[in-house]
Design an enzyme around this catalytic site. Structure first.
Site, PDB file in Angstrom:
ATOM      1  N   ASN A  92       0.874  -1.179   0.000  1.00 50.32           N
ATOM      2  CA  ASN A  92       0.000   0.000   0.000  1.00 50.32           C
ATOM      3  C   ASN A  92       0.906   1.223   0.000  1.00 50.32           C
ATOM      4  O   ASN A  92       1.483   1.573   1.028  1.00 50.32           O
ATOM      5  CB  ASN A  92      -0.889  -0.030   1.257  1.00 50.32           C
ATOM      6  CG  ASN A  92      -1.713   1.239   1.402  1.00 50.32           C
ATOM      7  OD1 ASN A  92      -1.750   2.073   0.491  1.00 50.32           O
ATOM      8  ND2 ASN A  92      -2.374   1.389   2.540  1.00 50.32           N
ATOM      9  N   LYS A 135       0.152   4.208  -0.241  1.00 49.77           N
ATOM     10  CA  LYS A 135      -0.495   5.405   0.335  1.00 49.77           C
ATOM     11  C   LYS A 135      -0.273   6.587  -0.616  1.00 49.77           C
ATOM     12  O   LYS A 135      -0.192   6.379  -1.831  1.00 49.77           O
ATOM     13  CB  LYS A 135       0.010   5.644   1.762  1.00 49.77           C
ATOM     14  CG  LYS A 135      -0.143   4.373   2.617  1.00 49.77           C
ATOM     15  CD  LYS A 135       0.080   4.574   4.074  1.00 49.77           C
ATOM     16  CE  LYS A 135      -0.113   3.246   4.800  1.00 49.77           C
ATOM     17  NZ  LYS A 135       0.029   3.355   6.250  1.00 49.77           N
ATOM     18  N   HIS A 150      -9.347   1.126   5.100  1.00 48.40           N
ATOM     19  CA  HIS A 150      -8.062   1.366   5.767  1.00 48.40           C
ATOM     20  C   HIS A 150      -8.283   2.327   6.938  1.00 48.40           C
ATOM     21  O   HIS A 150      -9.093   3.256   6.850  1.00 48.40           O
ATOM     22  CB  HIS A 150      -7.048   1.955   4.778  1.00 48.40           C
ATOM     23  CG  HIS A 150      -5.660   1.944   5.331  1.00 48.40           C
ATOM     24  ND1 HIS A 150      -5.222   2.891   6.228  1.00 48.40           N
ATOM     25  CD2 HIS A 150      -4.643   1.070   5.169  1.00 48.40           C
ATOM     26  CE1 HIS A 150      -3.968   2.597   6.575  1.00 48.40           C
ATOM     27  NE2 HIS A 150      -3.595   1.502   5.944  1.00 48.40           N
ATOM     28  N   GLU A 196      -6.662   4.746   7.976  1.00 45.46           N
ATOM     29  CA  GLU A 196      -6.466   6.170   7.676  1.00 45.46           C
ATOM     30  C   GLU A 196      -7.731   6.767   7.062  1.00 45.46           C
ATOM     31  O   GLU A 196      -8.089   7.914   7.348  1.00 45.46           O
ATOM     32  CB  GLU A 196      -5.250   6.346   6.743  1.00 45.46           C
ATOM     33  CG  GLU A 196      -3.946   6.133   7.510  1.00 45.46           C
ATOM     34  CD  GLU A 196      -2.798   5.584   6.689  1.00 45.46           C
ATOM     35  OE1 GLU A 196      -2.849   5.620   5.444  1.00 45.46           O
ATOM     36  OE2 GLU A 196      -1.828   5.084   7.310  1.00 45.46           O
ATOM     37  N   GLU A 251      -4.992  -4.850  10.646  1.00 46.99           N
ATOM     38  CA  GLU A 251      -3.987  -3.806  10.819  1.00 46.99           C
ATOM     39  C   GLU A 251      -4.251  -3.069  12.131  1.00 46.99           C
ATOM     40  O   GLU A 251      -5.087  -2.147  12.162  1.00 46.99           O
ATOM     41  CB  GLU A 251      -4.057  -2.800   9.660  1.00 46.99           C
ATOM     42  CG  GLU A 251      -3.758  -3.400   8.309  1.00 46.99           C
ATOM     43  CD  GLU A 251      -3.202  -2.358   7.342  1.00 46.99           C
ATOM     44  OE1 GLU A 251      -2.211  -2.683   6.685  1.00 46.99           O
ATOM     45  OE2 GLU A 251      -3.713  -1.229   7.279  1.00 46.99           O
ATOM     46  N   GLY A 293       2.860   2.508  10.750  1.00 49.48           N
ATOM     47  CA  GLY A 293       3.799   3.609  10.584  1.00 49.48           C
ATOM     48  C   GLY A 293       4.521   4.010  11.857  1.00 49.48           C
ATOM     49  O   GLY A 293       5.167   5.052  11.915  1.00 49.48           O
ATOM     50  N   SER A 353       3.884  -1.914  10.255  1.00 47.16           N
ATOM     51  CA  SER A 353       5.335  -1.948  10.457  1.00 47.16           C
ATOM     52  C   SER A 353       5.975  -3.292  10.109  1.00 47.16           C
ATOM     53  O   SER A 353       6.920  -3.721  10.767  1.00 47.16           O
ATOM     54  CB  SER A 353       5.688  -1.533  11.891  1.00 47.16           C
ATOM     55  OG  SER A 353       5.261  -0.206  12.137  1.00 47.16           O
TER      56      SER A 353
HETATM   57  P1  13P Z   1       3.303   0.566   7.612  1.00 43.10           P
HETATM   58  O1  13P Z   1       3.817  -0.725   7.014  1.00 43.10           O
HETATM   59  O2  13P Z   1       3.998   1.765   7.095  1.00 43.10           O
HETATM   60  O3  13P Z   1       3.229   0.489   9.106  1.00 43.10           O
HETATM   61  O4  13P Z   1       1.771   0.714   7.102  1.00 43.10           O
HETATM   62  C1  13P Z   1       0.921  -0.358   7.201  1.00 43.10           C
HETATM   63  C2  13P Z   1      -0.310  -0.037   6.460  1.00 43.10           C
HETATM   64  O5  13P Z   1      -1.071   0.849   6.841  1.00 43.10           O
HETATM   65  C3  13P Z   1      -0.597  -0.801   5.231  1.00 43.10           C
HETATM   66  O6  13P Z   1      -1.888  -0.571   4.764  1.00 43.10           O
END
Ligand code: 13P
Length: 250
Positions: A9, A11, A95, A97, A167, A173, A212
Site C-alpha cells: 500500500n 499510500k 483502511h 487512515e 492492521e 507507521g 510496520s
Molecule cells: P506501515 O507498514 O507503514 O506500518 O503501514 C501499514 C499499512 O497501513 C498498510 O496498509
C-alpha cells in the site's frame, strides 16, 4: 493451502520517476520470491502506468479506495468499472487512515466492499483496533463489529472473493509491530468469526497482517498459522525491502 499474498500500500507516495525506479527494482527480483503472490496499490493517478509496467510479470495491482456508485455526478470519485477497465485485481477498503481521517463508517466501508465485488474486484478489507481500544480490552469487539458490517451486507460467501487485512492502528507507521503471537491471536479470532457462518469460507480466506512489517520481522509473522501474508506500507516503497518481505512468504 492458502497462497501467501504480500500487497504494497503505497499510500500517497510516489512520482513518475520514483515509480519507474521502484517497479524496475521489483521486476528484477520477482523471479526469486517463490510462490508468494505480489500486488501493489499505488495512488490512483499512477495506476494505469504502473499496470503497464507490471504487464507480464505476474504481479497484480489494486487501488487504495473505490467509489460506491458506478458512475455519475460524484466529483473526485473513481468507480469499480473504471478500475476494471485496466485489469484491477484488488481494492483496499476500510483502511484505518480512511476511517480516521475521512470519516468512513463501518456501513460505508461495507458499501465500498460491495462496490468492489460488483465490479469483479477483490476487496482487501482492513480491520483493526486503536491503542486505546486495545488497552481497553475491546480489540475483538472492534474487529468483530467491523467484520459484521460487511458480513451482514454481503454475506459470508463474499469472502471467497476477498481478502481481510488485520492492521492494528497502533502498529501502522509507528515501527511497533505486533508480535507474531499478538497478531496470531486476532487472526485466529477473525477466522473463528468467519467459521461461525461457514467453515469452508474460513478455511480459504486469506488474512493479511499490516503494521510496520519489514524484511526483518516478516518471516516470524508469516510463520503463524492464520497469517497469510502482509499489507505493507512504508517498506513497500523500497524494492529490496519489499522483495525481502515477499521472500519471507515463500
Ligand atoms: P506501515 O507498514 O507503514 O506500518 O503501514 C501499514 C499499512 O497501513 C498498510 O496498509
Amino acid at each position: 493451502m492458502r497462497r501467501v499474498l504480500v500487497a504494497g500500500n503505497w499510500k500517497m507516495n510516489g512520482s513518475k520517476a520514483a515509480n519507474v525506479d521502484l517497479i524496475t527494482g521489483l521486476k528484477a527480483g520477482l523471479g526469486d520470491i517463490g510462490d508468494t503472490e505480489v500486488a501493489v496499490c499505488p495512488p490512483f493517478i499512477y495506476l494505469s502506468s504502473v499496470a503497464e509496467m507490471l504487464d507480464g510479470t505476474g504481479a497484480a495491482w489494486g487501488s487504495q479506495n473505490i467509489a460506491v456508485p458506478e458512475s455519475g455526478a460524484y466529483t473526485g470519485e473513481t468507480s469499480g468499472s473504471m478500475l476494471n477497465d485496466f485489469g484491477c485485481t484488488y481494492a483496499i477498503v476500510g483502511h484505518s487512515e480512511r476511517r480516521a481521517l475521512y470519516g468512513e463508517t463501518d456501513q460505508l466501508v461495507a458499501e465500498k466492499y460491495a462496490a468492489a465485488h460488483r465490479a469483479g474486484i477483490q476487496p482487501i478489507l482492513c480491520v483493526g483496533e486503536t491503542l486505546e481500544e486495545r488497552e481497553g480490552g475491546i480489540t475483538t469487539e472492534v474487529v468483530a463489529r467491523q467484520l459484521d458490517a460487511v458480513l451482514s451486507l454481503e454475506g459470508v460467501e463474499s469472502l471467497n472473493e476477498a481478502v481481510i487485512a488485520y492492521e492494528p492502528v497502533w502498529a501502522i507507521g509507528t515501527g511497533k509491530t505486533a508480535t507474531g503471537d499478538q497478531a496470531q491471536e486476532v487472526h485466529a479470532f477473525i477466522r473463528s468469526k468467519v467459521a461461525e457462518q461457514s467453515a469452508d469460507v474460513a478455511k480459504g480466506v486469506r488474512i493479511l497482517y499490516g503494521g510496520s512489517v519489514k524484511g526483518a520481522n516478516a518471516a516470524e509473522l508469516f510463520a503463524m498459522e492464520d497469517i497469510d501474508g502482509g499489507l505493507i506500507g512504508g517498506a513497500s516503497l523500497d524494492a529490496a525491502e519489499f522483495l525481502k518481505i515477499c521472500s519471507a512468504g515463500s
